[in-house]
Design a protein around this motif. Sequence first.
Motif: not given
Lengths: 122, 122
Positions: A38-42, A68-70, A77-78
């Motif tokens: 979502s940060e990337l999308q923003r 990386t997935v948590n 959290l990805v």
Amino acid sequence: MDLLDAACPSRDVFVDLADKWALLMLMSLRERGTQRYSELQRSVGGISRKMLAQTLRTLERDGIVSRTVNPDATPPLVLYALTPLGAEVAEETRVLCTWTHDRAAQVYAARAAYDRRADAQA
Amino acid sequence: MDLLDAACPSRDVFVDLADKWALLMLMSLRERGTQRYSELQRSVGGISRKMLAQTLRTLERDGIVSRTVNPDATPPLVLYALTPLGAEVAEETRVLCTWTHDRAAQVYAARAAYDRRADAQA
DNA sequence: TACATCAGGTCTCTAAAAGAGACCATGCCT
DNA sequence: AGGCATGGTCTCTTTTAGAGACCTGATGTA
């Protein structure tokens, strides 16, 4: 050997990179470092969720971006980051971004001139 | 100021350049110099007449490519070349082409590994 | 003489890709 | 209980790319 040849194997690597969303994502990851979906999308203004997912998938497969997935975290959290290979390309594409930024005004002037000539013709 | 912002005026200059056909055409014009329409189509492997015309138009409007017509010649002679501004970008994009060529094998390896993981999952 | 070929494009039609927006399960904060 | 955030996917519509016919005019070929 030659990217100009449609049959050259490097060609389809090139095609993955010679794309606005791919280049902007590399730029964002280089400038801001590791980010979540979502940060990337923003950060990449105007990208749709679909193209974001699609482009990330392509770059991940190409070994340019790591995912990386948590799974324990809530909400999930990805994290996406540049691989060493990806950091290389991101560095190479930097000059193109800089050039665009520096010469945009000249391009705008050229467009205005072109449109004036076209209007005069009509 | 920031290409990542969709509203940034530089963004649509960037969009004209961050495109496979545009980049390949710059490459061809840089490597082989001035060419006529049909030469360009042959040199940029896989491009259609439509995309050739369209991309040339865009780059011409942006002041990156120049178009010179000699109407007296038969058959008509139309020559495309890089402007000084275009020669600059073409030089900047060179590193991306080189990188792609040099690292293509690594990308292919990454793809193979990714596909193996995906298959194993399924 | 008749036909195909090249030049630089455009036009139309179809196929593929991008964009918009709803939807999903889960868990947080209020 | 309601609203929001997480990382995506699914569907539907619109845009874009690609394939191929067509155009005008001259030149070469049989």
